[in-house]
Design a protein around this motif. Sequence first.
Motif, PDB file in Angstrom:
ATOM      1  N   LEU A  58      -8.169  -7.049   0.869  1.00  8.10           N
ATOM      2  CA  LEU A  58      -7.465  -5.659   0.846  1.00  8.10           C
ATOM      3  C   LEU A  58      -8.686  -4.656   0.396  1.00  8.10           C
ATOM      4  O   LEU A  58      -9.628  -4.951  -0.247  1.00  8.10           O
ATOM      5  N   ASN A  59      -8.324  -3.124   0.810  1.00  2.00           N
ATOM      6  CA  ASN A  59      -9.431  -2.350   0.279  1.00  2.00           C
ATOM      7  C   ASN A  59      -9.221  -1.867  -1.195  1.00  2.00           C
ATOM      8  O   ASN A  59      -9.698  -0.857  -1.384  1.00  2.00           O
ATOM      9  N   PHE A  60      -8.045  -2.265  -1.867  1.00  2.00           N
ATOM     10  CA  PHE A  60      -7.718  -1.998  -3.032  1.00  2.00           C
ATOM     11  C   PHE A  60      -7.930  -3.002  -4.296  1.00  2.00           C
ATOM     12  O   PHE A  60      -7.299  -4.357  -3.742  1.00  2.00           O
ATOM     13  N   GLY A  78      -4.501  -8.826   5.696  1.00  2.00           N
ATOM     14  CA  GLY A  78      -5.524  -9.039   4.752  1.00  2.00           C
ATOM     15  C   GLY A  78      -5.107 -10.119   3.754  1.00  2.00           C
ATOM     16  O   GLY A  78      -6.032 -10.922   3.395  1.00  2.00           O
ATOM     17  N   CYS A 130       0.766  -1.371  -0.059  1.00  4.62           N
ATOM     18  CA  CYS A 130       0.029   0.119   0.073  1.00  4.62           C
ATOM     19  C   CYS A 130       0.728   1.313   0.038  1.00  4.62           C
ATOM     20  O   CYS A 130       0.261   2.509  -0.061  1.00  4.62           O
ATOM     21  N   ALA A 140      -8.878   1.820  -5.550  1.00  7.41           N
ATOM     22  CA  ALA A 140      -9.527   0.990  -4.607  1.00  7.41           C
ATOM     23  C   ALA A 140     -10.537   0.016  -5.384  1.00  7.41           C
ATOM     24  O   ALA A 140     -10.870   0.039  -6.419  1.00  7.41           O
ATOM     25  N   ASN A 141     -10.910  -0.881  -4.381  1.00  6.54           N
ATOM     26  CA  ASN A 141     -11.761  -2.300  -4.853  1.00  6.54           C
ATOM     27  C   ASN A 141     -13.070  -1.722  -5.470  1.00  6.54           C
ATOM     28  O   ASN A 141     -13.467  -2.404  -6.130  1.00  6.54           O
ATOM     29  N   ARG A 142     -13.639  -0.428  -5.111  1.00  9.78           N
ATOM     30  CA  ARG A 142     -15.094  -0.317  -5.556  1.00  9.78           C
ATOM     31  C   ARG A 142     -14.881   0.271  -6.915  1.00  9.78           C
ATOM     32  O   ARG A 142     -15.770   0.938  -7.421  1.00  9.78           O
ATOM     33  N   ASN A 189      -1.820  -4.272   8.374  1.00  8.38           N
ATOM     34  CA  ASN A 189      -3.184  -4.464   7.309  1.00  8.38           C
ATOM     35  C   ASN A 189      -2.961  -5.341   6.262  1.00  8.38           C
ATOM     36  O   ASN A 189      -3.718  -6.129   6.009  1.00  8.38           O
ATOM     37  N   CYS A 190      -1.872  -5.002   5.553  1.00 10.38           N
ATOM     38  CA  CYS A 190      -1.596  -5.750   4.191  1.00 10.38           C
ATOM     39  C   CYS A 190      -1.557  -7.258   4.610  1.00 10.38           C
ATOM     40  O   CYS A 190      -1.806  -7.951   3.688  1.00 10.38           O
TER      41      CYS A 190
END
Length: 198
Positions: free
Chosen positions: A78-80, A66, A19, A123-125, A62-63
């Motif tokens: 992860l968030n991405f 995750g 990240c 980002a994931n979304r 976190n990484c």
Amino acid sequence: MTSESAVCKNHPDSFCYVCGEYVSAAFKKPISEVHKKAYLAYFGFGICDQNKQWVPHFLCKNCHLGLLKWFNDCGGGLNFAKPLIWREPHDHNVDCYFCLTRIDGATGKVEYANVMSVTQPVANRTPVNTQPISYSAPSPVRVKYIETHLILPNELDLLISGLNLSERSAEILVKTFQEWKILAPFPGFHRRKVAQVM
């Protein structure tokens, strides 16, 4: 950058490889073989340049958690959808992420550099990357922005069924998309969804 991290204001190993965030010594994990396998499975391409001084050799907590939880089918993720991508910086004053990121030792506040030697995570979304890249250079630089779209699992399913592909043809299509790195990595997709298609 031939003298590499010896002259960087902040040492590359003070940042997370995945990240790009600053990581204190207590919360960083050295990149292991398991991390490399999980990273490859999650993103569809491997951890690179670990023999170089200009990339981090650690993950943040976190990484680390995750990736390993996701890899072991225990949730996580992860968030991405795309990690931070590292490229060798050529000038410490212009494009070195480690030199230009400001860390306030008193407050712990971090102001991350936005330089050409890194591509920020997506980002994931948000499978389409439309974020402009700013670059402060001594002379004007023109940058062409290209929008990319990663194929989502439901889009891949619709494509395969819409084309009425045989199992073998679907397998070839999926492998080609993986090589081109145009499949959006969603937790479980690489191992479960693709296995169902194949």
